[in-house]
Scaffold this motif. Structure first.
Motif, PDB file in Angstrom:
ATOM      1  N   LEU A 255      37.766-113.750  55.456  1.00 59.32           N
ATOM      2  CA  LEU A 255      38.197-114.568  56.570  1.00 59.32           C
ATOM      3  C   LEU A 255      39.636-114.566  56.780  1.00 59.32           C
ATOM      4  O   LEU A 255      40.354-114.426  57.866  1.00 59.32           O
ATOM      5  CB  LEU A 255      37.644-115.870  56.685  1.00 59.32           C
ATOM      6  CG  LEU A 255      36.149-116.040  57.086  1.00 59.32           C
ATOM      7  CD1 LEU A 255      35.862-117.506  56.566  1.00 59.32           C
ATOM      8  CD2 LEU A 255      35.728-115.885  58.492  1.00 59.32           C
ATOM      9  N   THR A 258      40.656-109.848  57.126  1.00 55.36           N
ATOM     10  CA  THR A 258      40.182-109.333  58.143  1.00 55.36           C
ATOM     11  C   THR A 258      39.845-110.182  59.470  1.00 55.36           C
ATOM     12  O   THR A 258      40.172-109.975  60.505  1.00 55.36           O
ATOM     13  CB  THR A 258      38.808-108.583  57.439  1.00 55.36           C
ATOM     14  OG1 THR A 258      39.075-107.682  56.497  1.00 55.36           O
ATOM     15  CG2 THR A 258      38.055-107.685  58.543  1.00 55.36           C
ATOM     16  N   GLY A 259      39.381-111.353  59.135  1.00 48.64           N
ATOM     17  CA  GLY A 259      38.760-112.269  60.084  1.00 48.64           C
ATOM     18  C   GLY A 259      40.086-112.463  61.050  1.00 48.64           C
ATOM     19  O   GLY A 259      39.917-112.494  62.077  1.00 48.64           O
ATOM     20  N   ASP A 260      41.117-112.979  60.168  1.00 46.76           N
ATOM     21  CA  ASP A 260      42.175-113.321  60.876  1.00 46.76           C
ATOM     22  C   ASP A 260      42.766-112.443  61.641  1.00 46.76           C
ATOM     23  O   ASP A 260      43.242-112.545  62.741  1.00 46.76           O
ATOM     24  CB  ASP A 260      43.204-114.188  60.150  1.00 46.76           C
ATOM     25  CG  ASP A 260      44.189-115.056  60.938  1.00 46.76           C
ATOM     26  OD1 ASP A 260      44.093-115.392  61.925  1.00 46.76           O
ATOM     27  OD2 ASP A 260      44.995-115.868  59.908  1.00 46.76           O
ATOM     28  N   TYR A 262      41.761-109.788  62.891  1.00 41.78           N
ATOM     29  CA  TYR A 262      40.751-109.373  64.103  1.00 41.78           C
ATOM     30  C   TYR A 262      41.339-110.261  65.294  1.00 41.78           C
ATOM     31  O   TYR A 262      41.268-109.713  66.535  1.00 41.78           O
ATOM     32  CB  TYR A 262      39.190-109.535  63.695  1.00 41.78           C
ATOM     33  CG  TYR A 262      38.559-109.078  64.506  1.00 41.78           C
ATOM     34  CD1 TYR A 262      38.200-107.833  64.760  1.00 41.78           C
ATOM     35  CD2 TYR A 262      37.831-110.045  65.381  1.00 41.78           C
ATOM     36  CE1 TYR A 262      37.194-107.215  65.703  1.00 41.78           C
ATOM     37  CE2 TYR A 262      36.762-109.269  66.553  1.00 41.78           C
ATOM     38  CZ  TYR A 262      36.639-108.146  66.544  1.00 41.78           C
ATOM     39  OH  TYR A 262      35.606-107.673  67.613  1.00 41.78           O
TER      40      TYR A 262
END
Lengths: 351, 351
Positions: A255, A258-260, A262
């Motif tokens: 998270l 990659t998540g942030d 994204y």
């Protein structure tokens, strides 16, 4: 202890500071929201029952509002402090905070990035811990907040996943109370990996914005492969750095990285800034233009300070971080985009 | 051996089979491109110096073209075989291929997904190896190709990163020759993890498309946090499965999972299919509509076969794969989208 007995001070009444009051107060925890000297107008409006001007939404009634000259009262009877100022404002707010704190409290930072003091660059938690020890002679109880959380969406209770980097059990318990149906919280011990990811995703989002701005103007939208290559190289470089600095290589794949990234690459001022450069605007002009429109591009300063931090600690940026290197040169050396990303595919490490 | 002495057979003259001939022939390696019975018109057009009708581009002159009834000749004097048919066509093409092969050759698959035979579902490499052993009494020399590679872009020489899952040194050497400035190749031993990621990213891209279709119609584009939550849950579920099936948990976090999902969720027929559902179309109608427009949605079949594969091998889908479970129910039980994704945030595992 009942959640209604709790009270949290949030320092900084901008986007994120104000947004995070929603899950907290939705759990019936009181919040003291203190505005910095830049936020006095926001506090004024909210005190007069207007919607928060940045979030365009009324804050919950459990939020008590404090002007910048009233920090002492904002810090009374609280269980923890959340710092949510910009990275540029961090050291001054933090220094004042330590001055005012009479007893130790857990400190949680939404602020991402690096800070500079006396010509040395620090990660925020590093600086915070250093100063805390000087003040209290103890290690700080600290958490960094990461993950894909756009403030306006959090204030609308859009389902959101966040990750908290902390070694403190007290802070974990606290965040377990903050959790709501729409605010899903996970934890990691890896503060450094989370902090590096949270800061650097703003940098790499600029690169993705450049790619968008440059290629979406040409041919038939045919640059998805390249954009994904840049996305993955961003994550790999964060993972390299995380490992280099003794943190977990895996943290940036989750998270916090990659998540942030994204979210940040698909919307927000950092990618917008890159887009302007990709479309031909000079890097410094684009930065100034956006600043005039009250849009501080955090990634711009993180790129510069991050470079100093990374280089001063022995990383060979040119060899090990080709994307970072290219981006730094575009913005601080060449000053504009002339297709420099084209050299990336040949420079990435392949295994 | 000089690269010009090499010759590769590519089976399937659709998007990916034809696109991959570009980096290969740019390295001066000859390609025998064989079209299936569905590709005869493509072969006819290309033989008559027309552009490839799907890629809208002339193939390189080092590509020799073979009609579906001429597989014997397509397989003469080759070093390896690349299979690039759809997952639905895989078993029939593969069975014929094994029949025709007189000596062992390395086999490389672009095909992603699961196949079903006699009511049992297999990963493609699993099926391939099983049949190969029956035919030759030996283990197959196999590679699966993964990563964010859109065919049309590869045929335009857009910079592209790919990852090859293989345990074969011969195949590694071959791919090192295929590499070009624009086609960057990395390797992993983890065939299973790569294969699961490559197949399942088509499934999860549907979920992201539903999110796009549903939420982009409402309010002010405020669903980035949720979309990133779905993106990350997709990767976590792939990682869970990868580990469950004895492969590496880390593989889905790289090019084969995150990288490929990034591309697939932002463009392509799987996310488009999801978008239709998110906008209110029935799942079966949307599938049929797209099929009529010559757009086979691979993720639809992978969702169904994958479910069977995963359940039959003991995974508790409802508990361990909440997003997969929700998606399966939307498409094969409820038949349309009624906000079922809203339950995801509370069902994800948080640590």
């Amino acid at each position: 202890m009942n959640s209604s007995d709790r009270r949290i001070a949030v320092l900084g009444a901008g986007y994120m500071g104000s947004a995070i009051t929603f899950p907290i107060t939705d759990n019936n925890i009181e919040v003291n929201l203190w505005g910095t000297w830049l936020d006095d107008e926001i506090i004024y409006l909210c005190k007069n029952n207007k919607p928060h001007p940045k979030l365009d939404r009324h804050l919950n009634p459990q939020v008590k509002l404090f002007y910048s000259d009233d920090l002492d009262n904002a810090l009374k009877n609280i269980d923890a402090i959340i710092i949510a100022v910009s990275s540029e404002g961090f050291t001054s707010v933090y220094d004042i905070l330590l001055d005012k704190m009479d007893v130790e409290k857990p400190i949680i930072a939404v602020t991402k990035g690096f800070v500079e003091k006396d010509d040395t660059v620090y990660r925020i938690s590093e600086y915070a811990d250093l100063m805390y020890k000087k003040r209290f002679g103890e290690n700080i109880k600290w958490a960094s907040i990461g993950g894909p959380v756009k403030a306006v969406e959090l204030s609308r209770r859009v389902p959101t996943a966040t990750i908290i980097g902390t070694a403190s059990k007290i802070i974990r318990r606290l965040f377990n109370i903050f959790s709501t149906k729409y605010y899903r919280i996970s934890f990691t011990d890896d503060i450094i990996g989370l902090e590096l990811s949270s800061a650097l995703k703003n940098v790499y989002a600029i690169a993705m914005g450049i790619c968008d701005g440059y290629y979406s103007n040409r041919e038939d939208d045919l640059y998805h492969n390249f954009k994904s290559l840049i996305f993955m190289e961003s994550i790999e470089e964060m993972a390299f750095l995380s490992k280099y600095f003794g943190a977990l290589k895996s943290t940036p794949y989750g998270l916090a990285g990659t998540g942030d990234l994204y979210v940040t690459a698909s919307s927000g001022r950092n990618s917008l800034y890159g887009k302007r450069i990709g479309m031909g605007q000079r890097a410094d002009t684009a930065y100034e233009d956006m600043l005039k429109g009250d849009k501080l591009v955090e990634g711009y300063n993180t790129l510069r300070l991050g470079f100093k931090y990374i280089e001063s600690r022995g990383v060979d940026v040119e060899k090990d971080l080709p994307l970072y290197d290219i981006l730094y040169k575009i913005i601080f050396e060449d000053g504009r985009y002339n297709g420099q990303l084209d050299e990336l595919p040949e420079r990435i490490k392949i295994s």
